[in-house]
Scaffold this motif. Structure first.
Motif, short mmCIF file in Angstrom:
data_model
loop_
_atom_site.label_atom_id
_atom_site.label_comp_id
_atom_site.label_asym_id
_atom_site.label_seq_id
_atom_site.Cartn_x
_atom_site.Cartn_y
_atom_site.Cartn_z
N ILE A 75 12.34 -43.90 -24.33
CA ILE A 75 11.80 -44.98 -23.50
C ILE A 75 10.97 -44.37 -22.38
O ILE A 75 11.14 -43.21 -22.00
CB ILE A 75 12.93 -45.85 -22.89
CG1 ILE A 75 13.84 -45.00 -21.99
CG2 ILE A 75 13.74 -46.53 -23.97
CD1 ILE A 75 14.77 -45.81 -21.14
N SER A 76 10.06 -45.16 -21.86
CA SER A 76 9.23 -44.72 -20.74
C SER A 76 9.35 -45.73 -19.61
O SER A 76 9.61 -46.91 -19.85
CB SER A 76 7.77 -44.58 -21.17
OG SER A 76 7.29 -45.80 -21.69
N ALA A 77 9.17 -45.26 -18.40
CA ALA A 77 9.28 -46.14 -17.24
C ALA A 77 8.17 -47.19 -17.28
O ALA A 77 7.05 -46.90 -17.71
CB ALA A 77 9.17 -45.33 -15.96
N PRO A 78 8.46 -48.42 -16.86
CA PRO A 78 7.42 -49.46 -16.86
C PRO A 78 6.30 -49.13 -15.88
O PRO A 78 6.53 -48.53 -14.83
CB PRO A 78 8.19 -50.71 -16.42
CG PRO A 78 9.37 -50.19 -15.67
CD PRO A 78 9.74 -48.91 -16.34
N VAL A 120 7.89 -59.15 -13.58
CA VAL A 120 7.83 -60.53 -13.10
C VAL A 120 6.39 -60.97 -12.84
O VAL A 120 5.96 -62.00 -13.34
CB VAL A 120 8.68 -60.70 -11.81
CG1 VAL A 120 8.51 -62.10 -11.24
CG2 VAL A 120 10.13 -60.43 -12.13
N CYS A 121 5.63 -60.17 -12.07
CA CYS A 121 4.28 -60.61 -11.70
C CYS A 121 3.17 -59.80 -12.36
O CYS A 121 1.99 -60.16 -12.23
CB CYS A 121 4.12 -60.58 -10.18
SG CYS A 121 4.05 -58.91 -9.48
N GLY A 122 3.53 -58.71 -13.04
CA GLY A 122 2.52 -57.93 -13.75
C GLY A 122 1.73 -56.96 -12.89
O GLY A 122 0.81 -56.29 -13.39
N SER A 123 2.07 -56.83 -11.62
CA SER A 123 1.36 -55.91 -10.74
C SER A 123 1.79 -54.47 -11.02
O SER A 123 2.89 -54.24 -11.53
CB SER A 123 1.64 -56.25 -9.27
OG SER A 123 1.22 -57.56 -8.98
N PRO A 124 0.93 -53.48 -10.69
CA PRO A 124 1.31 -52.08 -10.89
C PRO A 124 2.55 -51.73 -10.08
O PRO A 124 2.81 -52.32 -9.03
CB PRO A 124 0.09 -51.30 -10.38
CG PRO A 124 -1.04 -52.28 -10.40
CD PRO A 124 -0.43 -53.62 -10.14
N VAL A 125 3.32 -50.76 -10.58
CA VAL A 125 4.49 -50.29 -9.84
C VAL A 125 4.22 -48.89 -9.31
O VAL A 125 3.33 -48.19 -9.80
CB VAL A 125 5.76 -50.29 -10.72
CG1 VAL A 125 6.12 -51.70 -11.16
CG2 VAL A 125 5.60 -49.37 -11.91
N GLU A 126 4.98 -48.49 -8.30
CA GLU A 126 4.80 -47.17 -7.72
C GLU A 126 6.16 -46.54 -7.43
O GLU A 126 7.16 -47.24 -7.27
CB GLU A 126 4.00 -47.26 -6.41
CG GLU A 126 4.72 -48.00 -5.29
CD GLU A 126 3.93 -48.03 -3.99
OE1 GLU A 126 2.78 -47.54 -3.99
OE2 GLU A 126 4.47 -48.54 -2.99
N ARG A 127 6.17 -45.22 -7.39
CA ARG A 127 7.37 -44.48 -7.00
C ARG A 127 7.07 -43.81 -5.66
O ARG A 127 6.13 -43.04 -5.54
CB ARG A 127 7.75 -43.45 -8.05
CG ARG A 127 8.99 -42.64 -7.64
CD ARG A 127 9.41 -41.66 -8.72
NE ARG A 127 10.14 -42.34 -9.79
CZ ARG A 127 9.74 -42.38 -11.05
NH1 ARG A 127 8.60 -41.80 -11.41
NH2 ARG A 127 10.46 -42.99 -11.96
#
Length: 282
Positions: A17-20, A25-32
């Motif tokens: 699996i890979s991180a989303p 929910v809203c489809g916006s980019p995610v960040e770490r």
């Protein structure tokens, strides 16, 4: 805590699996963020974040509004009855009585419960805002240091860092929160709907019976809630901890105290019952 990997128990069709990359929910980019493992949605107005923000706002350690549970908060958001925590104070019985599960009596009861929280201790208000890295104890520190919301809003990062218990990262988070235009608008909305913060009833001059003491509260007390017990400790000059350690001075144990009671016995920490606690804070 992952102790070991058991490949032999994996299904034959298992795939890595890979991180989303996008918020589910809203489809916006995610960040770490640097130094953290968690992934965050980059959209400030994400529906999931707004829902969690309001759930935290009405929770026990914050405004503690009885009757406003997670499901009701979610329904209010879906119907557009609330969009920010301040909107809760704009609700009327007419807004509620047509909803499933609400009648005339229950609608009025919830509106009354909300209205009763228009005046709130500054520390609870600060905690309710959901400032990153700021929990109940830090909210208490800030409330004691600044006394009013106006002074807190005008404080600099240096002012925050000068408080014992507030580090540079936390200070920056607090400063950024109050400089954010969306949060500034939210604070204006609170004033518009009549929410007022009141000064803490804290023992002055370090003369409280529990000054310098670290206390853990566990179990169910008959004469006051756990949150009320914690506030009583703070007003007597003490510090409330969430877990038992060798630095704990004593544990207040009510009915069904759980693991914290066992931890206190194991470490040899003093345990007091409700009657003794009430005598201490009298």
């Amino acid at each position: 805590k992952v102790l070991e990997v058991l490949p032999r128990l994996r299904p034959r069709n298992a795939r890595p699996i890979s991180a989303p990359r996008k918020c589910p929910v809203c489809g916006s980019p995610v960040e770490r963020r640097a130094g953290e493992v968690a992934l965050y949605c980059t959209r400030k107005n994400c529906g999931a974040q707004r829902e969690r923000q309001i759930q935290h706002f009405v929770s026990k350690g914050a405004f503690d509004i009885v009757g406003l549970g997670k499901k009701i908060v979610a329904r209010f958001l879906q119907l557009g009855l609330v969009n920010t925590p301040a909107d809760i104070f704009r609700l009327t019985p007419n807004d509620l009585r047509e909803l499933e599960g609400f009648g005339d009596v229950s609608a009025q009861k919830l509106v009354n419960a909300i209205a009763a929280k228009r005046e709130i201790f500054l520390s609870r208000f600060i905690n309710a805002l959901g400032i990153r890295h700021v929990g109940e104890e830090t909210a208490q520190l800030l409330a004691r240091e600044f006394g009013t919301l106006q002074k807190l809003q005008k404080a600099t990062q240096e002012d925050f860092e000068n408080i014992d218990g507030v580090g540079p990262e936390m200070a920056e988070s607090i400063r950024e929160f109050f400089q954010d235009t969306v949060n500034q608008k939210l604070l204006l909305d609170f004033a518009e709907v009549g929410v007022k913060t009141i000064a803490e009833r804290v023992v002055a001059g370090g003369s409280g019976k529990l000054t310098g003491k670290t206390v853990v509260v566990t179990g169910t007390l008959s004469s006051l809630s756990r949150e009320e017990a914690k506030e009583a400790v703070r007003r007597a000059g003490g510090k409330v901890a969430g877990s038992v350690s060798k630095n704990t001075d004593f544990v207040v144990a009510g009915e069904n105290p759980g693991s914290k009671y066992a931890d206190a016995e194991k470490l040899g920490v003093k345990i007091v019952d409700e009657d003794e606690f009430l005598r201490l804070i009298k």
